[in-house]
Design an enzyme around this catalytic site. Structure first.
Site, PDB file in Angstrom:
ATOM      1  N   CYS A 133      -1.510   1.526  -4.159  1.00  0.00           N
ATOM      2  CA  CYS A 133      -0.209   1.062  -3.682  1.00  0.00           C
ATOM      3  C   CYS A 133       0.617   2.230  -3.129  1.00  0.00           C
ATOM      4  O   CYS A 133       1.162   3.031  -3.891  1.00  0.00           O
ATOM      5  CB  CYS A 133       0.528   0.391  -4.841  1.00  0.00           C
ATOM      6  SG  CYS A 133       2.232  -0.028  -4.469  1.00  0.00           S
ATOM      7  N   CYS A 136       4.307   2.308  -4.137  1.00  0.00           N
ATOM      8  CA  CYS A 136       4.571   2.743  -5.518  1.00  0.00           C
ATOM      9  C   CYS A 136       4.406   4.260  -5.661  1.00  0.00           C
ATOM     10  O   CYS A 136       5.195   4.905  -6.333  1.00  0.00           O
ATOM     11  CB  CYS A 136       3.604   2.069  -6.494  1.00  0.00           C
ATOM     12  SG  CYS A 136       3.275   0.347  -6.137  1.00  0.00           S
ATOM     13  N   ASP A 137       3.372   4.808  -5.059  1.00  0.00           N
ATOM     14  CA  ASP A 137       2.986   6.188  -5.376  1.00  0.00           C
ATOM     15  C   ASP A 137       3.094   7.168  -4.212  1.00  0.00           C
ATOM     16  O   ASP A 137       2.932   8.376  -4.411  1.00  0.00           O
ATOM     17  CB  ASP A 137       1.521   6.208  -5.874  1.00  0.00           C
ATOM     18  CG  ASP A 137       1.315   5.252  -7.040  1.00  0.00           C
ATOM     19  OD1 ASP A 137       2.209   5.190  -7.895  1.00  0.00           O
ATOM     20  OD2 ASP A 137       0.276   4.567  -7.089  1.00  0.00           O
TER      21      ASP A 137
END
Ligand code: NAP
Length: 307
Positions: A133, A136-137
């Site tokens: 993701c 997200c990261d």
């Protein structure tokens, strides 16, 4: 036996929220169970630009709006995982990590999860440079070299997002043409994203953290190491079909729940919608499927429904 809720929805992603809204507004008492905080894969979309009414909206924001909307019509049970379903003639017993409920119908909106590459290093470096993701990261890789694996819409969108936050991005794809839409491919090329064609990842290497990927050209057999700090794996999804399997629903050859055009499955009282049923797997189609399944489920609880 009296129903605890007339309809139980499993999963609070796009399909589940739409199902809850439609079932609640049709006069059913509804509970939505989600083992986490809901939102589903919508949460991971950096930017959504094909959902009518919002020219551009972040996935987190859209997912929150959907959950808030569903909460107007249903009891949202976050952190409550449905472990087992028992289908009887009169209803369905829903057994969760917190309790037991008896409902008239269940709508499975359990979605899909990220497909894994299954290569050496993938498990070992989880959270140490491997991600599924970018939203997200991605931030942790600002200014670094990263690889995105895959050739679909998600892979290209993630690559563009990573480039935008200042990563040096290479996309590794196993064929010589993308599955992604042409417009996305052109945008990626314009933005200077490099493509490594006809190549598969054989291993993810490093010591404490990811340091590179070993890739092999499937046409020439040539192997090389691409030095990267991050690997974003974006090679599609697998249906979350454990409950469907547990009660013996009919699945297709890829494990997706077989439904008719109103979300009816092979069992009475069980309906399904969204990514767990396959199809085009868009947020908007998940919503539409959730709405239809909810309307069809009304009959299963003995209410009048035109569908
Ligand atoms: P996808 O469309 O299924 O693409 C998966 C990609 O990963 C394909 O390019 C595939 O290669 C590759 N792949 C699969 N298994 C692999 C493996 N073991 N090793 C290496 N590569 C592998 O998945 P997705 O991009 O996650 O999208 C899922 C669905 O959501 C699709 O229907 C997509 O259109 C939709 N989506 C839409 C949008 C949008 O904005 N409209 C955004 C994101 C997703 P091959 O091409 O060789 O099969």
């Amino acid at each position: 036996m009296e129903y605890t809720y007339e309809i139980a929805v499993v999963g609070a992603g796009a399909a589940g929220c739409a199902a809850a809204i439609y079932a609640g507004r049709s006069g059913a008492s509804v509970a939505v169970f989600d083992k986490g905080m809901g939102g589903g894969l919508t949460l991971e979309a950096p930017k959504i630009e094909n959902y009518p009414g919002f020219k551009s909206i972040g996935g987190v924001e859209l997912a929150e709006k959907m959950k808030e909307h569903a909460a107007e019509y249903a009891e949202m049970k976050y952190g409550e995982e449905v472990k087992e379903l028992k289908v009887t003639e009169n209803g369905v017993e829903v057994i969760t990590n917190r309790g037991k409920y008896f409902v008239g119908a269940v709508i499975l909106c359990t979605g899909a999860e990220h497909r894994k590459l299954g290569v050496k290093g993938e498990k070992e470096f989880a959270g140490k440079g491997i991600s599924y993701c970018a939203t997200c990261d991605g931030f942790f890789f600002k200014g670094k070299k990263v690889a995105v694996v895959g050739g679909g819409n998600s892979a290209v969108i993630e690559a563009i997002y990573l480039k935008q936050i200042g990563c040096d991005v290479s996309v590794i794809h196993r064929r010589d043409e993308l599955r992604a839409e042409k417009a996305l491919e052109e945008e990626a090329k314009e933005k200077g994203i490099q493509f490594i064609w006809n190549s598969v990842v054989e291993e993810i290497i490093g010591k404490e953290m990811v340091e590179g990927v070993k890739i092999k050209n499937v046409k020439t057999g040539e192997e090389k190491i691409l030095e990267v700090s991050g690997v974003f794996i974006s090679i599609g999804e697998e249906p979350q079909n454990q409950l469907a399997k547990q009660i013996g629903l009919k699945l297709d050859e890829n494990g997706y729940i077989i439904v008719d055009d109103m979300g009816r499955t092979s069992m009475e009282r069980i309906f399904a919608a969204g990514d767990v049923t396959g199809g085009v797997r868009q947020i908007i189609t998940a919503c539409a499927e959730g709405a239809k399944a909810a309307l069809a489920a009304m009959k299963a609880i003995g209410k009048r429904s035109p569908y």
